[in-house]
Design a protein around this motif. Sequence first.
Motif, PDB file in Angstrom:
ATOM      1  N   SER A  48      72.903   4.907 -65.099  1.00  0.00           N
ATOM      2  CA  SER A  48      74.261   5.311 -64.752  1.00  0.00           C
ATOM      3  C   SER A  48      75.218   5.098 -65.916  1.00  0.00           C
ATOM      4  O   SER A  48      76.134   5.893 -66.135  1.00  0.00           O
ATOM      5  N   LEU A  49      75.025   4.011 -66.659  1.00  0.00           N
ATOM      6  CA  LEU A  49      75.877   3.764 -67.820  1.00  0.00           C
ATOM      7  C   LEU A  49      75.748   4.882 -68.845  1.00  0.00           C
ATOM      8  O   LEU A  49      76.743   5.318 -69.444  1.00  0.00           O
ATOM      9  N   ILE A  50      74.516   5.361 -69.052  1.00  0.00           N
ATOM     10  CA  ILE A  50      74.318   6.474 -69.982  1.00  0.00           C
ATOM     11  C   ILE A  50      74.978   7.734 -69.439  1.00  0.00           C
ATOM     12  O   ILE A  50      75.637   8.479 -70.183  1.00  0.00           O
ATOM     13  N   LEU A  51      74.833   7.976 -68.143  1.00  0.00           N
ATOM     14  CA  LEU A  51      75.420   9.176 -67.558  1.00  0.00           C
ATOM     15  C   LEU A  51      76.946   9.113 -67.550  1.00  0.00           C
ATOM     16  O   LEU A  51      77.615  10.130 -67.755  1.00  0.00           O
ATOM     17  N   VAL A  52      77.515   7.925 -67.323  1.00  0.00           N
ATOM     18  CA  VAL A  52      78.972   7.789 -67.410  1.00  0.00           C
ATOM     19  C   VAL A  52      79.439   8.086 -68.828  1.00  0.00           C
ATOM     20  O   VAL A  52      80.458   8.762 -69.039  1.00  0.00           O
ATOM     21  N   SER A  53      78.693   7.612 -69.813  1.00  0.00           N
ATOM     22  CA  SER A  53      79.037   7.910 -71.212  1.00  0.00           C
ATOM     23  C   SER A  53      78.943   9.404 -71.479  1.00  0.00           C
ATOM     24  O   SER A  53      79.792   9.972 -72.184  1.00  0.00           O
ATOM     25  N   LEU A  64      84.252  17.501 -55.308  1.00  0.00           N
ATOM     26  CA  LEU A  64      83.136  17.165 -54.419  1.00  0.00           C
ATOM     27  C   LEU A  64      81.794  17.470 -55.085  1.00  0.00           C
ATOM     28  O   LEU A  64      80.827  16.707 -54.944  1.00  0.00           O
ATOM     29  N   GLN A  65      81.724  18.580 -55.821  1.00  0.00           N
ATOM     30  CA  GLN A  65      80.478  18.919 -56.505  1.00  0.00           C
ATOM     31  C   GLN A  65      80.102  17.874 -57.550  1.00  0.00           C
ATOM     32  O   GLN A  65      78.919  17.717 -57.885  1.00  0.00           O
ATOM     33  N   GLY A  66      81.083  17.156 -58.076  1.00  0.00           N
ATOM     34  CA  GLY A  66      80.797  16.163 -59.113  1.00  0.00           C
ATOM     35  C   GLY A  66      79.814  15.100 -58.679  1.00  0.00           C
ATOM     36  O   GLY A  66      79.194  14.442 -59.519  1.00  0.00           O
ATOM     37  N   ALA A  67      79.633  14.953 -57.362  1.00  0.00           N
ATOM     38  CA  ALA A  67      78.654  13.980 -56.865  1.00  0.00           C
ATOM     39  C   ALA A  67      77.252  14.303 -57.340  1.00  0.00           C
ATOM     40  O   ALA A  67      76.378  13.429 -57.355  1.00  0.00           O
ATOM     41  N   MET A  68      77.002  15.565 -57.751  1.00  0.00           N
ATOM     42  CA  MET A  68      75.660  15.959 -58.172  1.00  0.00           C
ATOM     43  C   MET A  68      75.163  15.166 -59.378  1.00  0.00           C
ATOM     44  O   MET A  68      73.959  14.973 -59.561  1.00  0.00           O
ATOM     45  N   ILE A  69      76.080  14.713 -60.223  1.00  0.00           N
ATOM     46  CA  ILE A  69      75.662  13.986 -61.425  1.00  0.00           C
ATOM     47  C   ILE A  69      75.011  12.661 -61.049  1.00  0.00           C
ATOM     48  O   ILE A  69      74.140  12.151 -61.754  1.00  0.00           O
ATOM     49  N   GLY A  70      75.414  12.100 -59.897  1.00  0.00           N
ATOM     50  CA  GLY A  70      74.775  10.881 -59.428  1.00  0.00           C
ATOM     51  C   GLY A  70      73.349  11.085 -58.974  1.00  0.00           C
ATOM     52  O   GLY A  70      72.611  10.114 -58.758  1.00  0.00           O
ATOM     53  N   THR A 110      84.653  13.290 -61.657  1.00  0.00           N
ATOM     54  CA  THR A 110      84.092  12.775 -60.404  1.00  0.00           C
ATOM     55  C   THR A 110      82.721  12.157 -60.651  1.00  0.00           C
ATOM     56  O   THR A 110      82.395  11.105 -60.108  1.00  0.00           O
ATOM     57  N   GLY A 111      81.918  12.833 -61.489  1.00  0.00           N
ATOM     58  CA  GLY A 111      80.599  12.311 -61.798  1.00  0.00           C
ATOM     59  C   GLY A 111      80.646  10.926 -62.414  1.00  0.00           C
ATOM     60  O   GLY A 111      79.806  10.067 -62.124  1.00  0.00           O
ATOM     61  N   ALA A 112      81.645  10.695 -63.281  1.00  0.00           N
ATOM     62  CA  ALA A 112      81.779   9.385 -63.922  1.00  0.00           C
ATOM     63  C   ALA A 112      82.067   8.295 -62.895  1.00  0.00           C
ATOM     64  O   ALA A 112      81.674   7.135 -63.078  1.00  0.00           O
TER      65      ALA A 112
END
Length: 465
Positions: free
Chosen positions: A401-406, A111-117, A61-63
């Motif tokens: 965001s690109l780094i976090l998606v990686s 739903l918790q995965g939104a926290m990574i954003g 979800t975070g990705a």
Amino acid sequence: MTTTLAPPVPIGKAAVGALGILALSTGALESVVSPTIPLLERELDMSQSEGALLSIVLLITGALITPLAGKFGDRYGGKKVLIRLMAVVSLGGTVSALAPNLPVLLVGQVLQGAMIGALPLSFIVVRKHLPAGESKVAIGVVSGLFVGGSMVGMLSAGPVAEQLSRHWMFALPTIAVVGSTLLVNRLMPADPPGRPDDVGIDWPGLLLLSGMLTTLMLVLALAPEAGSAPLVLVALVVLLAVFVTGWVRVERRAAAPMIDLNMLARPAIWKACALTFVICLGTTMAVYLVPQLLDERGDGYGFRASATEIGLYLLPGAVAATLAGPLGGLGDRRFGSRAVVNTGVVMMAVGLLAVAAVHTEIWHLVVGKVLIALANGLCVTAMMTSTATAVDPNDTGIATSLILVSRVLGSAVGGQLGGALLTAGTPSGSEVAAESAYVTGFVIAGIVVLSALFVTRTMSKGVKA
């Protein structure tokens, strides 16, 4: 007529501290699953592959959410989007706390995965309100506290689950997230929006990325049982290739792509993404395998540790991860990103290969996990700070965001690969994975991490301040 935006209001230590507390709270909520996976597997009657899925579904979800959050933050303002995102996280934590079974718990984790954003949104706010030198340190502090929140989560999850229930181990950090969100809303001034709202959201790109990630996880989950359903696995691989091809074509043609492939094509960005993916893959394999080995009940290996004991054994690694964030930011500022990343890569490879070779005592796993956690924090923070301060301020959200998606993709693949190896290494009719499955996992992770040195050789040294 051109509208002139008011200059951003400078922020002080209290506002940065509020962001740090929020990062600490979300980090704690993210980490409660890791030390309690064996306990959850028993209580919810899950297989090891399902346990691995539970450990990474939040990251999937975070990705998906992270680039969307970064784009919205760049466009509408980081604080405005951050507060709304935390409302979704709070709902997810509540669902996880009340979940009676695995499917509902998975919904809560989604739903918790939104926290990574929240991280790129915090970086947008910091970047807009602080000069470059101070923003590097502030980003390092926020990153470190997010990682360091795992110290609180890992330490408390086991005792809370055993003394109260697994429901409370989600409820308590969720309450902290709600409180810290209110604090940020009160202390953090609004940051001005960046780009005008004249381009729509790339929903086709988001849908294709969702399909790509979901299919990738299914491929990894079914790989250990490929012998029983080879055609299904082949079909999924073909479907994955279709999703990847379609996603690349859509992103190239989109007016406002979900993930800017032109930005991704910049050497500094794609190298940072590749390094982050490799490093997080190695880290997450250890994050999944170490608690399983501590809980293992094999003949001559494993330690039969409880969830509380696992949390205590993982605590030194969480402390190291907490320190690594600020150290990574300071190291990048003083020595450059390449020196920090090289140090982290070597340290992590040593930790992984050492645990593969020697794991007969608990302290072997503890020391190895400390090296791995410290190395991960150093590398990811160096990548994050160097990337955040190397692009135009209006691109901070999407670049980070690109780094976090990686990071998320590497973590998802690493966790699912670890679960697949243990599932494949469990003899028919047994619930105990073979020791060789653990050794193979740590060796693969160590070799993959070492491959990062081929990328770091071509990196610039990074800006020193």
